[in-house]
Write a protein that holds these residues in place. Structure first.
Motif, PDB file in Angstrom:
ATOM      1  N   ASN A  29      -6.875  13.464   7.719  1.00  0.00           N
ATOM      2  CA  ASN A  29      -7.664  12.577   8.567  1.00  0.00           C
ATOM      3  C   ASN A  29      -7.440  12.835  10.047  1.00  0.00           C
ATOM      4  N   ASN A  30      -6.198  13.107  10.442  1.00  0.00           N
ATOM      5  CA  ASN A  30      -5.992  13.312  11.871  1.00  0.00           C
ATOM      6  C   ASN A  30      -5.240  14.603  12.166  1.00  0.00           C
ATOM      7  N   ASN A  33     -11.627  13.501  14.248  1.00  0.00           N
ATOM      8  CA  ASN A  33     -12.029  14.123  12.997  1.00  0.00           C
ATOM      9  C   ASN A  33     -12.253  15.621  13.174  1.00  0.00           C
ATOM     10  N   THR A  44     -11.530   3.794  10.586  1.00  0.00           N
ATOM     11  CA  THR A  44     -11.783   5.181  10.218  1.00  0.00           C
ATOM     12  C   THR A  44     -10.874   5.533   9.043  1.00  0.00           C
ATOM     13  N   CYS A  45     -11.401   6.294   8.116  1.00  0.00           N
ATOM     14  CA  CYS A  45     -10.712   6.579   6.860  1.00  0.00           C
ATOM     15  C   CYS A  45      -9.399   7.335   7.074  1.00  0.00           C
ATOM     16  N   SER A  46      -8.455   7.098   6.162  1.00  0.00           N
ATOM     17  CA  SER A  46      -7.133   7.723   6.305  1.00  0.00           C
ATOM     18  C   SER A  46      -6.978   8.953   5.427  1.00  0.00           C
ATOM     19  N   TYR A  47      -8.051   9.387   4.768  1.00  0.00           N
ATOM     20  CA  TYR A  47      -7.888  10.575   3.931  1.00  0.00           C
ATOM     21  C   TYR A  47      -8.322  11.840   4.671  1.00  0.00           C
ATOM     22  N   CYS A  48      -9.413  12.472   4.267  1.00  0.00           N
ATOM     23  CA  CYS A  48      -9.682  13.806   4.804  1.00  0.00           C
ATOM     24  C   CYS A  48     -10.165  13.780   6.253  1.00  0.00           C
ATOM     25  N   GLY A  72     -13.763  11.946   8.823  1.00  0.00           N
ATOM     26  CA  GLY A  72     -13.808  10.852   9.800  1.00  0.00           C
ATOM     27  C   GLY A  72     -14.845   9.795   9.469  1.00  0.00           C
ATOM     28  N   LYS A 124      -1.217  12.280   9.629  1.00  0.00           N
ATOM     29  CA  LYS A 124      -1.732  10.998   9.165  1.00  0.00           C
ATOM     30  C   LYS A 124      -1.606   9.929  10.243  1.00  0.00           C
TER      31      LYS A 124
END
Lengths: 167, 612, 561, 341
Positions: free
Chosen positions: C190-191, C310, D179-183, D186, D313
């Protein structure tokens, strides 16, 4: 959720059909028709194969197969009796033919007899209105049917077919 | 304006020769159902036995229309008309008529109304008021022989169009003729073609709607079976007119014979260069594919039909855009009924004026009906527009059988309406029928006698609509079910006056809120019967009585002792063991056990079972 | 990514995916690509129906939607790309104007590519020569085209060369700096983009400002009020080696789980055991926590404020929805507390006059202010703008700047785009008699990275509760392994036991496994060989053998150490 | 519902397909249009359960809103209704109650046109028309990838998020955009919060990257934040702590058994706590232990004694602080994260 009964069927019979329609746009319905000619009904495996080969979703194939009255998703009886209930046949007595079959052979419209011999279905107009009421037993058209005749004719037909196979 | 096709030798002039020796056997679906194929075979064998096969032709023709009397055989010269000919009668016909020159009396038609025996085809009352311009080849030609069609001036119109006319002129001629679509809506055909011509997008498609779904109607089937080339020629001309290169015939799979004849006919036209690239040496190319329906009445609706050709569920699309703008595969498309296309070559060949001289001003030409139900002479008829219903039912149809009284005539199939006796003198045409609360429809005409319960009749049509609704629009999907339930309550003696209000309300909602004609017109049979036979509805509701003696919940069966010889047939057939009595003694029905299925009444050979 | 997701979805006429299992790993991008491919008219009515080419050794989900699936052998990306470029050059489909005006190094590149006839490329990659020709034609005829890649390209000893090769192809076609074009790495976490952007790398400060650049060093020294090191730091893999050697004595691990995600786990285990003092800061007690001296409870993303960046460089807000459980604290609070304590202990002497020396931040917005001041590409990204709904993709050099959805428009950031002449180099370890199969690793839809989160999301875990190893029916047959049976996979570094999934998604000779499951993590097997430049390990290729595991030996993960 | 009156046109027209023409006069709330809508709604209600009181989407239901807006009364139950089993599908994500389905086809279109997965379609016809997955199979057998797009588009309660059943209706939850915490895509979405708990994730139509679309992890993978395994207090090995036995006895600290795979017991036979046992302590103690050890090592070895694993993360701000901490306080550039892994 109604699971489709996936009886084992030989899927290779479909190759020729796909070949025949490979160029044709919108060939789903004719392919289903050919498949039904081949198997007598449309087993789940066949629907999935058609979806795969045509590149459409199984749902689309299932949606089409269940939309049209012509397609069977369950195995049919060895013999099929179609009772025409078009307007002309209706006013000339199809309902009483249904009653006669229900009473005489213990089978209701849309059902297959327990021994798997007979499927009875109601259809709307076979275009033989002048011979109303009309019944079609397998390929044989029977015009001006009477209740006392129909049960006899059907029983006779099944019996003679049985005899032929046994012999 | 006579032109010659480039293959004059293909035409078989014997079809026009009254002296030609020929035994014509009807091979329509009706007659083949009564073993006409075997009959044809037996006739051939009989002639063989007498070494006459080279001299006398045994011809397989399309429908004579008088299906009820089938199999029909016409022996020429002389046009001797035989009815209900069994294969075993072939020997008699050959020996007595062909060899002995003596008509076979017992096979001639006996007219029950005049009590006379009729020998010649055209002397039969059934044909008296008919005017066969669309069916003029049916019963004459062998539909699988293009030579016959060519000899009947077939493909002359196409030749004329390709060699002398512009697409605009063709459209003008069709418009001029006043031809209105024979599928039911009666939209002017020429105008429709004009729309499709105007759309600047290619490819375009010509589609023939041969999905004749109305129960009790078989006009299109007979035309396809008896004169397939006329439909094909009409489609090719339509293709030229709108600028299309491909055509589809969408035909019910329930019509295997029609499909077979079409295939044969298409093959023959291709061989002669009447279909395919550069037709008759012009720069116009066109070909036709047959698509078989799969059993859905709604596919008679043009957008649902196109969805079905595309291999989808037969659910209608909203219009606009109309097919002329965006139809099959989103391309401009022209959809017409079988009969509409079949009229076109005749109009082009004989002229718009000739066509519009037949029929009425608003509805020129003839109408083809499948006359069925409780009428003496059932079958396929072609009558000029403007004829009255009474003429059709009594003059052509020979009245009501069994001395019963006429009750209603139902036109337009399950989307049409029922008209009672007081409407019998209205002229039959698109506008008059609509004014009266029914529709022309595709051409089904079912006669109901006094033994028909109009509530049950309406319920029958509603059941049909429930079964055939595609399910897209809630008013039709749910409304038709609610309508059926209201009618069921009435026929089961549980109806209330409010049910009638509900029926009107449902009808209005369905008509307003449905996308296609199926939902919009589905209430018509109910509303027309309710309007004309409200008394009968009220008898069910208020008196719990079915005046026609049909609704099981409201009737009882009794055996009239004086008429019952004690044959025991009814007792044997009764599934609920409600009938008792000794052999040779009058039987009795136990009302407690009786399920009122009516089987006893149907099987009694002595009319001893009556409804109370 | 050089371009943005919406741009690709709406404008690319040809989408070339290489080394990305897009529909499983970036599902929403996968969805948009399927839309672009499948619908002749998009929902808004634009003309679509883009061509889709997928190059992947496995028949991954998106390959089912592709016009063409180039199933090349793992570790042969350069040969495949060179083969495609060979055809493009041979047919004269390259964009001469673009090459002349915007690039350099074309001739050297051309010289190498000339060797890669479709036949040569086919020989190396196993892709039929005809498919290479067809793919090249599709790319040439459908411009602009975009290229998407992920770890399938980078996790090789030739990772950097692979990336350069991708760039070569796109420059050759003139697909750079235009809408619907670009070279687009899909970032995994994610980041991960933000972590790189903000200095979570050993060679750069925030905004990719080099630690070796004296001017940059001075700027940060002035800002933070302390002398800074001008030497590059260690990368993850180097850190573990240094720990093993005893040079690194303290490891501070924040939200990472090297005991699952790093290659050659037996080696990782040994290194951690050698380390004197380990602090692990996470949501859960992870496999790495086993080796920790101190474990600090951190807050999850729903329990704090902040921003994520992103894969298309878009900065977006994270909002606090609930309180953290128990005494768990946000990572920023923890690190600030540590900093303050260490300064108090005299571990660092800070010039109090330096503008950004201190550690008193009231909110993440205060941190962002500091980032704005020190990081040119983030200079214009303020909380005020984000709260107002501004859609910002860096670089955003000032507060008036609208952001940069497409990079390299008109000019590359380095000036001229450089063609790199790259040759095919085989992977570091290839199958041999002893280890006859090739293992490639990856991820599945229902799990994510080390699985710390997804194993604890009850229904994701229910959907995919145990490790599966994909194996071709032919190889399974040879090894006497049936679908669903336990199989043992052994490499030179270790072995795992996992259930076999017999499928033709993989070709004979190749097996596939994930690293989501600690007990049977593929990383016990993987090769720690690194790309010399990027220091990325070769997760995508190593040599293994398989056998039917004896029933009952489920916990076989550490047997081979 | 889309019918409108167009002047001079015969009957009502469908607004969604009728092209606009010059001079066209359209009345959207004409009497005829309203009556037809009322009729359609009443028809739908005749085959719809009257259970808004217990329905998950009460207050967030298009059917309910329209019935209210058009003043439709609930019809007498009179006639055939469908009786489908509730929640018959074994998948863990999508709750199905076909009794509430109005056959609007939004789910079919969402799956076909947006998700491109073609799981849903209509089967049979007329009153029997029914929404089916694949060939009337369980959803997961019909290639469903559990994205929940169909749920997001369902206007009624026919398709709902199974994990959220009974946990809070729309008016009972607070929505927090995040905002999503996976891939790395975004995706934005709304966390639905009730009583300090995330009970559901819902799509946000205006999400810049993803719109209504989400994947299975984003939509259904949120419950880890409430997992009982979450760490709630700092843990420190006993050997780094003073007076361990005493403070554990006093209950200030706790001996924990988090390390299941530990070879040796944490407490020896005589009750002494082993040096490598984990003790749950307070923040002050834990931070002092870390800062103290780090300070000592820095003094002894300099910055090279440290390596920091930052996190992909964590937020941007946190990563910036990790970088600053590593370089400014620890005095090394050895910070990295799993960007390459």
């Amino acid at each position: 959720m109604g699971e489709i009964d996936n009886g084992t069927v030989d899927l290779s019979s479909m190759d020729e059909v796909f070949e025949q329609y490979s160029e044709e746009q919108g060939a789903l319905i004719p392919i289903l028709q050919k498949a039904q000619n081949t198997y007598g009904w449309l087993p789940g495996d066949v629907l999935e194969l058609i979806a795969e080969r045509l590149g459409v979703s199984p749902g689309q194939v299932y949606g089409v197969a269940t939309f049209y009255a012509q397609f069977y998703l369950e195995e049919q009886g060895r013999h099929i009796l179609k009772l025409c209930d078009g307007t002309a046949c209706h006013v000339r007595g199809t309902p009483i033919l249904v009653t006669a079959m229900e009473d005489g052979m213990n089978i209701r419209p849309g059902e297959t007899s327990e021994d798997g011999e007979l499927t009875m279905e109601i259809v709307y107009c076979l275009g033989s209105c002048a011979l109303a009421p009309v019944a079609v037993l397998d390929e044989q058209v029977m015009g001006r049917m009477r209740p006392q005749m129909i049960v006899r004719r059907v029983e006779k037909h099944i019996a003679s077919a049985k005899k032929a196979t046994e012999a | 304006m006579h032109t010659t096709l480039p293959f004059p030798n293909e035409a078989d002039p014997t079809v026009n020769d009254p002296q030609h020796k020929c035994i014509a056997v009807c091979m329509g679906t009706g007659c083949t159902s009564s073993q006409s194929a075997q009959l044809h075979q037996t006739l051939r064998e009989e002639l063989d036995e007498h070494n006459l096969n080279g001299e006398i032709e045994v011809r397989r023709t399309g429908c004579f229309g008088f299906c009820e009397q089938g199999p029909i055989v016409v022996v020429s010269p002389g046009e001797t008309f035989y009815t209900e000919v069994k294969p075993r009668s072939a020997e008699t016909i050959v020996e007595q008529h062909v060899l002995g020159n003596q008509p076979v009396e017992r096979l001639l038609y006996h007219d029950p109304t005049s009590d006379a025996t009729v020998e010649k085809w055209h002397e039969i009352g059934f044909y008296g008021k008919q005017q066969r311009i669309l069916l003029d080849n049916s019963g004459i030609i062998d539909p699988e022989n293009i030579g016959h069609y060519l000899a009947r001036e077939g493909y002359q119109a196409l030749h004329q169009v390709l060699s002398e006319m512009t697409p605009e002129q063709v459209i003008e001629e069709v418009t001029e003729s006043g031809l209105r679509g024979r599928g039911g809506a009666g939209f002017p055909t020429g105008v429709k073609w004009g729309f499709a011509r105007k759309t600047q997008k290619w490819p375009k498609y010509v589609i023939c709607n041969a999905d004749e779904g109305d129960p009790g109607a078989f006009m299109d089937r007979s035309v396809l079976e008896g004169d397939p080339h006329a439909v094909i020629e009409g489609m090719i001309i339509a293709g030229f007119a709108i600028g299309a290169q491909a055509g589809y015939i969408y035909c019910r799979a329930e019509y295997p014979l029609a499909i077979k004849r079409l295939r044969v006919a298409l093959e023959q036209t291709r061989e002669l260069g009447l279909l395919g690239d550069n037709i008759l040496g012009s720069d116009f190319s066109f070909d036709i594919t047959i698509k078989e329906g799969a059993g859905a009445f709604v596919c008679g609706e043009e957008t649902a039909l196109m969805a079905s050709i595309q291999g989808e569920r037969g659910q209608p699309w909203p219009r606009p855009p109309y097919p002329a703008v965006s139809g099959l595969w989103k391309q401009p498309s022209n959809v017409n009924n079988v009969k509409s296309y079949a009229f076109v070559p005749r109009i082009i060949h004989k002229g718009a004026e000739w066509f519009s001289s037949v029929g009425t001003e608003g509805s020129p030409g003839t109408a083809v009906f499948a006359l069925t139900g409780n009428v003496n002479r059932t079958g396929l008829i072609e009558v000029p527009m403007g004829i009255t219903l009474r003429e059709i039912i009594y003059d052509v149809g020979g009245g009501i059988p069994g001395g019963k009284k006429f009750k209603a005539v139902q036109t337009g199939g399950p989307l049409g309406g029922c008209l009672p006796e007081e409407y019998l003198d209205i002229p039959v045409d698109f506008d008059s029928l609509q004014e009266a609360g029914s529709v022309m429809g595709s051409g089904g005409m079912v006669i109901a006698d006094e033994a028909t319960c109009m509530v049950e009749f309406a319920k029958f049509f509603t059941k049909f609509v429930c079964d055939e609704s595609c399910g897209k629009c809630p008013p039709c999907r749910i409304g038709s079910t609610r309508m059926l339930e209201a009618l069921e309550r009435i026929t089961e003696g549980e109806g209330t006056p409010e049910d009638l209000d509900e029926i009107y309300w449902l009808a209005d909602g369905m008509q307003q809120g449905s996308l296609c004609a199926l939902g919009q017109l589905a209430p018509a049979p109910v509303i027309s019967t309710l309007r004309h036979f409200e008394d009968e509805y009220r008898a069910h509701i208020e008196e719990e009585r079915c005046p026609a003696g049909k609704c099981q919940a409201l009737i009882t069966f009794e055996i009239v002792a004086d008429l019952c010889p004690g044959c025991m047939v009814c007792a044997r057939n009764c599934a609920s063991n409600a009938i008792s009595g000794e052999k040779g003694e009058p039987h009795v029905i136990d009302p407690e056990l009786c399920e009122r299925c009516g089987l006893c009444e149907a099987v009694c050979n002595f009319d001893a079972v009556i409804v109370k | 990514m050089t371009n943005s997701i919406a741009d690709i979805a709406e404008n690319s006429q040809c989408i070339f995916i290489i080394g990305s299992n897009t529909t499983e790993q970036h599902p929403v991008i996968g969805t948009k690509i399927r839309q672009a491919k499948r619908h002749p008219e998009s929902i808004e009515g634009r003309h679509r129906g883009a061509k889709l080419i997928v190059a992947d050794p496995r028949r991954i989900d998106i390959a089912d939607y592709a016009d063409l699936h180039l199933q090349h052998e793992p570790g042969t990306d350069i040969a495949l790309l060179n083969g495609l470029m060979h055809v493009i050059l041979r047919e004269g489909w390259h964009d001469e104007g673009f090459i002349a005006e915007r690039t350099e190094g074309f001739d050297e590149m051309k010289e190498i590519v000339e060797k890669y006839t479709p036949e040569v490329a086919s020989e190396i990659t196993g892709v039929p020569a005809g498919d290479i020709e067809e793919a090249a034609r599709m790319m040439a005829e459908n411009r602009p085209g975009t290229l998407l890649y992920a770890m399938g390209i980078t996790q090789h000893t030739v990772g950097v060369a692979n990336v350069m090769s991708c760039a070569n192809l796109q420059m050759l076609l003139g697909n750079m700096g235009v809408a619907g074009g670009g070279v687009n790495p899909l970032r995994g976490q994610n980041n991960v983009q933000g972590a790189c952007d903000l200095g979570g790398l050993p060679n750069v400060y925030s905004g990719y400002q080099k630690v070796t650049d004296a001017a940059v060093q001075e700027k940060f020294e002035n800002a933070w009020g302390v002398p800074l090191s001008g030497e590059m730091g260690l990368t993850v893999t180097e850190m573990l080696d240094a720990a093993e050697a005893g040079d690194v004595r303290c490891l501070y691990v924040i939200g990472e789980n090297p005991m699952v995600s790093d290659p050659d786990l037996n080696h990782v285990r040994y290194s951690l055991q050698q380390t004197d003092f380990i602090v692990v800061q996470d949501l859960f007690f992870t496999e790495t926590s086993e080796f920790a001296d101190v474990v600090l409870p951190a807050a999850s993303f729903v329990e704090k404020e902040g921003t994520f960046t992103n894969t298309e460089r878009r900065i977006q807000r994270v909002h606090k929805a609930i309180d953290a459980p128990g005494e768990a604290q946000s990572d920023s609070w923890i690190v600030a507390e540590l900093a303050k304590r260490m300064v108090a202990l005299g571990a660092a002497t800070l010039d109090e006059d330096a503008p950004h020396a201190g550690w008193d931040y009231a909110t993440p917005a205060d941190v962002m202010d500091e980032i704005n001041a020190l990081t040119p590409i983030y200079a214009g990204i303020t909380y005020r703008r984000l709260e107002e709904g501004a859609q910002l993709q860096w670089p955003v050099p000032n507060e008036q700047h609208p952001g940069t959805p497409i990079l390299h428009v008109g000019e590359f950031s380095r000036g001229l785009g450089r063609f790199a002449a790259v040759d095919h180099v085989p992977p570091a370890e290839l199958p041999d008699d002893e280890y006859p199969l090739m293992l490639t690793t990856g991820r599945v839809l229902y799990h994510w990275h080390g699985g710390e989160m997804t194993h604890r999301a009850r229904n994701l875990e229910a959907m995919y509760p145990e490790a599966l190893v994909e194996i071709n029916p032919k190889d399974a047959h040879n090894a006497g392994i049936e679908d669903g049976e336990l199989m043992k996979v052994t490499s030179r570094r270790g072995e795992i036991v996992a259930k076999a999934q017999v499928t033709d998604r993989v070709e004979p000779g190749l097996i596939f496994s994930t690293f989501h499951f600690a007990d049977s993590a593929a990383n016990f097997l993987t090769n720690p060989a690194l790309d010399p430049q990027a220091k990325i390990p070769e997760y995508k290729v190593c040599a293994v053998r398989v056998e039917n595991a004896v029933a009952g030996r489920r916990q076989g993960n550490l047997i081979g150490q | 519902m889309c019918v409108v009156s167009v002047e001079k046109a015969r009957g009502l027209q469908t607004a969604c397909t009728t092209p606009v023409a010059e001079g066209m006069i359209v009345e959207t709330e004409s009497e005829a249009a309203c009556e037809t809508r009322q009729f359609v709604l009443e028809m739908l209600l005749t085959d719809h359960p009257n259970d808004c009181m217990t329905c998950e989407v009460n207050g967030d239901c298009k059917l309910q809103d329209l019935v209210y807006d058009y003043g439709v009364e609930w019809p007498e139950p009179n006639g055939r209704r469908h009786v489908y089993p509730i929640d018959p599908d074994p998948n863990p994500f999508v709750f199905i109650d076909l009794n509430k389905c109005i056959l609007c086809s939004r789910c079919v279109r969402a799956c076909e046109e947006i998700q491109n997965r073609d799981v849903w379609s209509f089967a049979f016809r007329g009153f029997e028309t029914k929404l089916v997955a694949g060939t009337d199979q369980p959803m997961l057998d019909a290639r469903c990838e559990s994205c929940g797009q169909c749920v997001a588009y369902c206007p009624v309660g026919a398709l709902y998020d199974k994990m959220s059943v009974g946990l809070g209706r729309p008016n009972q939850v607070e929505k927090v955009r995040t905002t999503c915490s996976y891939c790395g895509v975004g995706c934005n979405f709304d966390l639905n919060v009730r009583n300090g708990e995330i009970v559901r994730v819902t799509s946000a139509e205006d999400a810049p990257v993803n719109g209504m679309a989400l994947c299975v992890k984003g939509r259904y993978g949120y419950d880890y934040v409430h997992h009982r395994d979450r760490l709630t207090r700092p843990l420190v090995r006993a050997k780094w702590l003073p007076d361990v036995e005493e403070r554990v006895t006093e209950g200030e600290w706790t001996l924990v058994e988090v390390a299941e795979k530990r070879a040796e017991p944490t407490v020896s036979g005589n009750g002494a706590i082993a040096g490598d046992a984990f003790i749950e302590t307070d923040w002050g103690t834990a931070l002092d232990v870390v800062a103290g050890k780090f300070a000592k090592e820095k003094q002894a070895q300099g910055g090279d004694a440290f390596s920091v694993f930052a996190s992909a993360k964590c937020t941007n701000e946190e990563n910036y602080l990790f970088s600053k901490f590593t370089r400014q306080v620890l005095g090394t550039n050895s910070i990295d994260h799993c960007a390459r892994l």
